[in-house]
Design a protein around this motif. Structure first.
Motif, PDB file in Angstrom:
ATOM      1  N   TYR A 160       0.824  -1.212   0.000  1.00 61.89           N
ATOM      2  CA  TYR A 160       0.000   0.000   0.000  1.00 61.89           C
ATOM      3  C   TYR A 160       0.860   1.266   0.000  1.00 61.89           C
ATOM      4  CZ  TYR A 160      -3.704  -3.290   1.185  1.00 61.89           C
ATOM      5  OH  TYR A 160      -4.578  -4.344   1.163  1.00 61.89           O
ATOM      6  N   SER A 161       2.158   1.116   0.209  1.00 65.40           N
ATOM      7  CA  SER A 161       3.098   2.243   0.175  1.00 65.40           C
ATOM      8  C   SER A 161       4.243   1.885  -0.764  1.00 65.40           C
ATOM      9  CB  SER A 161       3.630   2.546   1.583  1.00 65.40           C
ATOM     10  OG  SER A 161       2.588   2.871   2.465  1.00 65.40           O
ATOM     11  N   LYS A 206      -3.009  -2.719 -13.942  1.00 63.18           N
ATOM     12  CA  LYS A 206      -3.364  -4.105 -13.648  1.00 63.18           C
ATOM     13  C   LYS A 206      -2.274  -4.780 -12.807  1.00 63.18           C
ATOM     14  CE  LYS A 206      -4.788  -8.440 -15.803  1.00 63.18           C
ATOM     15  NZ  LYS A 206      -5.074  -9.157 -17.081  1.00 63.18           N
ATOM     16  N   LEU A 207      -1.017  -4.517 -13.109  1.00 65.40           N
ATOM     17  CA  LEU A 207       0.083  -5.073 -12.326  1.00 65.40           C
ATOM     18  C   LEU A 207       0.021  -4.591 -10.881  1.00 65.40           C
ATOM     19  CD1 LEU A 207       3.065  -4.849 -14.855  1.00 65.40           C
ATOM     20  CD2 LEU A 207       1.919  -6.928 -14.055  1.00 65.40           C
ATOM     21  N   ILE A 208      -0.316  -3.312 -10.713  1.00 65.88           N
ATOM     22  CA  ILE A 208      -0.416  -2.740  -9.367  1.00 65.88           C
ATOM     23  C   ILE A 208      -1.560  -3.420  -8.599  1.00 65.88           C
ATOM     24  CG2 ILE A 208      -0.966  -0.661  -8.051  1.00 65.88           C
ATOM     25  CD1 ILE A 208       0.489   0.938 -10.220  1.00 65.88           C
ATOM     26  N   GLU A 209      -2.697  -3.592  -9.282  1.00 68.31           N
ATOM     27  CA  GLU A 209      -3.839  -4.205  -8.634  1.00 68.31           C
ATOM     28  C   GLU A 209      -3.526  -5.670  -8.242  1.00 68.31           C
ATOM     29  OE1 GLU A 209      -6.835  -3.716 -11.571  1.00 68.31           O
ATOM     30  OE2 GLU A 209      -7.348  -1.641 -10.965  1.00 68.31           O
ATOM     31  N   ASN A 210      -2.803  -6.354  -9.101  1.00 70.85           N
ATOM     32  CA  ASN A 210      -2.408  -7.728  -8.774  1.00 70.85           C
ATOM     33  C   ASN A 210      -1.458  -7.764  -7.584  1.00 70.85           C
ATOM     34  OD1 ASN A 210      -3.942  -8.714 -10.899  1.00 70.85           O
ATOM     35  ND2 ASN A 210      -2.217  -8.840 -12.318  1.00 70.85           N
ATOM     36  N   GLY A 211      -0.587  -6.743  -7.513  1.00 74.33           N
ATOM     37  CA  GLY A 211       0.351  -6.693  -6.401  1.00 74.33           C
ATOM     38  C   GLY A 211      -0.348  -6.458  -5.082  1.00 74.33           C
TER      39      GLY A 211
END
Length: 212
Positions: A160-161, A206-211
């Motif tokens: 989240y950071s 999408k990569l961020i959401e998967n992370g």
């Protein structure tokens, strides 16, 4: 350490200088008028005093000397320079004036007052003088910013950071990131990279959401 991560190299000394000044203000060790003059050079008005050393001293510098002479600890500065031109010329010509003995009684000046004299005569040497000022008041630690610590930055972050790298032209942290990923037990194929450009935004999102 956290502040240094967030600043460009060119801004780190400025941060340490402002930190030093604010701490000293809290101890009533800073004259506000002198501090403002160091930042601005004073308000330029008509100067009725002719430049006594126009062959080497610029009109801008002479105007600032006249204005600096109105400061509490610099009264008589312009008159002294006019009467001791040869001594001040030696100071002006020095390769390291910030380390020189100031002519006459002016060598007794300390801190910001000393920097004001340097500012009006040799502004190109204010930066090393600022470094000395910080060392004398806070210590050498505050002019030696720590090198970037990828491991420490990673440990301070979470999904989240995220870590955001603001890159200067020519810098490329990719090799360090891949090496760090390997040290964490990840395969290179597991590290997802995207070169942002037209149409790459949704892929990155999408990569961020998967992370997360």
């Amino acid at each position: 350490k956290n502040v240094c991560r967030s600043l460009f190299e060119k801004d780190k000394l400025l941060f340490s200088f402002i930190l030093t000044i604010n701490i000293m203000k809290g101890r009533n060790l800073v004259d506000e008028e002198t501090w403002r003059f160091l930042l601005t050079g004073g308000v330029g008005l008509d100067n009725p005093y002719p430049n006594p050393a126009s062959d080497w001293l610029g009109e801008k510098s002479w105007g600032e000397i006249v204005r600096a002479s109105e400061l509490c600890n610099l009264k008589g500065f312009k008159d002294d320079l006019s009467q001791n031109i040869a001594d001040w010329k030696v100071f002006y010509d020095s390769t390291m004036p910030q380390d020189e003995t100031y002519p006459g009684k002016w060598n007794e000046l300390k801190g910001l007052d000393r920097m004001v004299v340097l500012r009006v005569l040799r502004p190109d040497k204010v930066v090393p003088a600022v470094q000395d000022f910080i060392v004398n008041n806070l210590g050498k630690f505050f002019i030696e910013p720590p090198t970037f610590d990828l491991v420490g930055s990673f440990n301070d972050g979470n999904c989240y950071s995220p870590l955001i790298f603001v890159l200067s032209p020519g810098s490329d942290p990719m090799a360090s990131l891949l090496k760090f990923a390997e040290d964490k037990g990840l395969k290179v194929s597991q590290v997802k990279t995207v070169s942002l450009g037209q149409g790459q935004g949704p892929i990155a999102q999408k990569l961020i959401e998967n992370g997360i």
